[in-house]
Write a protein that holds these residues in place. Structure first.
Motif, PDB file in Angstrom:
ATOM      1  N   THR A   1      -6.692   0.829  -2.303  1.00  0.00           N
ATOM      2  CA  THR A   1      -5.729   1.890  -2.636  1.00  0.00           C
ATOM      3  C   THR A   1      -5.733   2.152  -4.138  1.00  0.00           C
ATOM      4  O   THR A   1      -5.719   3.306  -4.576  1.00  0.00           O
ATOM      5  N   VAL A   2      -5.775   1.086  -4.927  1.00  0.00           N
ATOM      6  CA  VAL A   2      -5.844   1.214  -6.383  1.00  0.00           C
ATOM      7  C   VAL A   2      -7.105   1.986  -6.778  1.00  0.00           C
ATOM      8  O   VAL A   2      -7.059   2.939  -7.567  1.00  0.00           O
ATOM      9  N   LEU A   3      -8.236   1.581  -6.224  1.00  0.00           N
ATOM     10  CA  LEU A   3      -9.509   2.206  -6.588  1.00  0.00           C
ATOM     11  C   LEU A   3      -9.580   3.669  -6.131  1.00  0.00           C
ATOM     12  O   LEU A   3     -10.143   4.512  -6.840  1.00  0.00           O
ATOM     13  N   ASP A   4      -9.007   3.968  -4.981  1.00  0.00           N
ATOM     14  CA  ASP A   4      -8.965   5.363  -4.517  1.00  0.00           C
ATOM     15  C   ASP A   4      -8.181   6.233  -5.500  1.00  0.00           C
ATOM     16  O   ASP A   4      -8.604   7.332  -5.849  1.00  0.00           O
ATOM     17  N   HIS A   5      -7.041   5.735  -5.945  1.00  0.00           N
ATOM     18  CA  HIS A   5      -6.232   6.508  -6.884  1.00  0.00           C
ATOM     19  C   HIS A   5      -6.952   6.650  -8.224  1.00  0.00           C
ATOM     20  O   HIS A   5      -6.964   7.721  -8.831  1.00  0.00           O
ATOM     21  N   ARG A   6      -7.564   5.579  -8.660  1.00  0.00           N
ATOM     22  CA  ARG A   6      -8.285   5.605  -9.934  1.00  0.00           C
ATOM     23  C   ARG A   6      -9.431   6.609  -9.875  1.00  0.00           C
ATOM     24  O   ARG A   6      -9.663   7.351 -10.825  1.00  0.00           O
ATOM     25  N   GLU A   7     -10.143   6.639  -8.754  1.00  0.00           N
ATOM     26  CA  GLU A   7     -11.232   7.605  -8.577  1.00  0.00           C
ATOM     27  C   GLU A   7     -10.691   9.034  -8.631  1.00  0.00           C
ATOM     28  O   GLU A   7     -11.277   9.898  -9.272  1.00  0.00           O
ATOM     29  N   TRP A   8      -9.552   9.271  -7.964  1.00  0.00           N
ATOM     30  CA  TRP A   8      -8.938  10.602  -8.006  1.00  0.00           C
ATOM     31  C   TRP A   8      -8.584  10.986  -9.451  1.00  0.00           C
ATOM     32  O   TRP A   8      -8.867  12.092  -9.896  1.00  0.00           O
ATOM     33  N   PHE A   9      -7.954  10.044 -10.177  1.00  0.00           N
ATOM     34  CA  PHE A   9      -7.522  10.352 -11.535  1.00  0.00           C
ATOM     35  C   PHE A   9      -8.718  10.651 -12.428  1.00  0.00           C
ATOM     36  O   PHE A   9      -8.724  11.633 -13.173  1.00  0.00           O
ATOM     37  N   LEU A  10      -9.747   9.821 -12.357  1.00  0.00           N
ATOM     38  CA  LEU A  10     -10.946  10.043 -13.166  1.00  0.00           C
ATOM     39  C   LEU A  10     -11.583  11.386 -12.822  1.00  0.00           C
ATOM     40  O   LEU A  10     -11.944  12.157 -13.719  1.00  0.00           O
ATOM     41  N   ARG A  11     -11.711  11.683 -11.550  1.00  0.00           N
ATOM     42  CA  ARG A  11     -12.290  12.966 -11.128  1.00  0.00           C
ATOM     43  C   ARG A  11     -11.451  14.139 -11.636  1.00  0.00           C
ATOM     44  O   ARG A  11     -11.989  15.144 -12.111  1.00  0.00           O
TER      45      ARG A  11
ATOM     46  N   VAL B   1       0.843  -1.205   0.000  1.00  0.00           N
ATOM     47  CA  VAL B   1       0.000   0.000   0.000  1.00  0.00           C
ATOM     48  C   VAL B   1       0.875   1.252   0.000  1.00  0.00           C
ATOM     49  O   VAL B   1       0.603   2.205  -0.745  1.00  0.00           O
ATOM     50  N   ALA B   2       1.937   1.254   0.788  1.00  0.00           N
ATOM     51  CA  ALA B   2       2.843   2.412   0.815  1.00  0.00           C
ATOM     52  C   ALA B   2       3.493   2.620  -0.548  1.00  0.00           C
ATOM     53  O   ALA B   2       3.644   3.761  -1.011  1.00  0.00           O
ATOM     54  N   TYR B   3       3.882   1.534  -1.195  1.00  0.00           N
ATOM     55  CA  TYR B   3       4.446   1.612  -2.550  1.00  0.00           C
ATOM     56  C   TYR B   3       3.450   2.260  -3.504  1.00  0.00           C
ATOM     57  O   TYR B   3       3.777   3.188  -4.241  1.00  0.00           O
ATOM     58  N   LEU B   4       2.205   1.790  -3.491  1.00  0.00           N
ATOM     59  CA  LEU B   4       1.185   2.337  -4.393  1.00  0.00           C
ATOM     60  C   LEU B   4       0.887   3.799  -4.073  1.00  0.00           C
ATOM     61  O   LEU B   4       0.697   4.608  -4.981  1.00  0.00           O
ATOM     62  N   ARG B   5       0.863   4.144  -2.808  1.00  0.00           N
ATOM     63  CA  ARG B   5       0.637   5.544  -2.436  1.00  0.00           C
ATOM     64  C   ARG B   5       1.787   6.425  -2.908  1.00  0.00           C
ATOM     65  O   ARG B   5       1.587   7.576  -3.283  1.00  0.00           O
ATOM     66  N   SER B   6       2.990   5.871  -2.895  1.00  0.00           N
ATOM     67  CA  SER B   6       4.145   6.618  -3.388  1.00  0.00           C
ATOM     68  C   SER B   6       4.019   6.873  -4.894  1.00  0.00           C
ATOM     69  O   SER B   6       4.256   7.987  -5.373  1.00  0.00           O
ATOM     70  N   VAL B   7       3.617   5.842  -5.630  1.00  0.00           N
ATOM     71  CA  VAL B   7       3.403   5.997  -7.074  1.00  0.00           C
ATOM     72  C   VAL B   7       2.273   6.997  -7.316  1.00  0.00           C
ATOM     73  O   VAL B   7       2.364   7.871  -8.188  1.00  0.00           O
TER      74      VAL B   7
END
Length: 194
Positions: free
Chosen positions: A127-137, A61-67
């Motif tokens: 974590t993946v879905l949270d980032h994807r939601e941010w990107f789409l928004r 999760v920390a790795y994905l949050r860093s990306v």
């Protein structure tokens, strides 16, 4: 706080662990890389790893949050460079195309993680879905500055083009994929301008 020194700064060991995990998780996959490998390559003890990350899942999760942070920074740089929403979207597309053409490109870290962690309740997929939601928004909000009526559709198309480019970039000529992606984004921008 876990992972910080007495001055409130991120510890050097935590930074080294995360940098090591980022490099090998992206290159080789999440399930195929064990904690022992991360510990050995980061040159820390298991106790040090577990002082900073309670589990391998927490490290992933920390790795994905860093990306995610790096991608957010790229979007913010595009925004602060000035220009219209279309210019920002072009800059984001250019950044994605450059990433696809970069040495060692192995697809989208988030799509790769989703393939390895399909359980919707798992913290990695969340974590993946949270980032994807941010990107789409984010891209939808940019398209809304061009044409409110078509923004939701244009945002979804942008994300789908990105996903396809990320997958194709691993399988075919990355430069051609990047150019095709950018051309697709230009088509979305033209459609939003009418």
């Amino acid at each position: 706080m876990v992972g910080y020194n007495v001055r409130g700064q991120v510890s050097e060991a935590r930074s080294r662990l995360l940098a090591t995990a980022t490099r090998i998780f992206y290159a080789e996959g999440l399930h195929s890389v064990g904690i022992d490998r991360v510990v050995a390559e980061a040159k820390v003890t298991r106790a040090t790893l577990y002082r900073h990350f309670k589990s391998k899942d927490e490290l992933v999760v920390a790795y994905l949050r860093s990306v995610a942070g790096m991608e957010r920074d790229q979007v913010e740089q595009a925004r602060t460079a000035g220009g219209t929403a279309a210019d920002v979207l072009r800059a984001v597309a250019g950044s994605i195309a450059a990433g696809i053409s970069s040495a060692g490109f192995r697809g989208c870290a988030f799509l790769n993680a989703a393939a390895e962690y399909p359980d919707p309740a798992h913290p990695v997929l969340r974590t993946v879905l949270d980032h994807r939601e941010w990107f789409l928004r984010t891209v939808t909000d940019l398209f809304a500055q061009l044409d409110e009526r078509s923004a939701a559709s244009a945002g979804r198309h942008f994300v789908m083009l990105r996903d396809g480019a990320m997958a194709a970039g691993c399988l075919t000529d990355a430069t051609e994929v990047g150019e095709t992606f950018r051309a697709g984004v230009e088509g979305l921008l033209r459609a939003s301008a009418t």
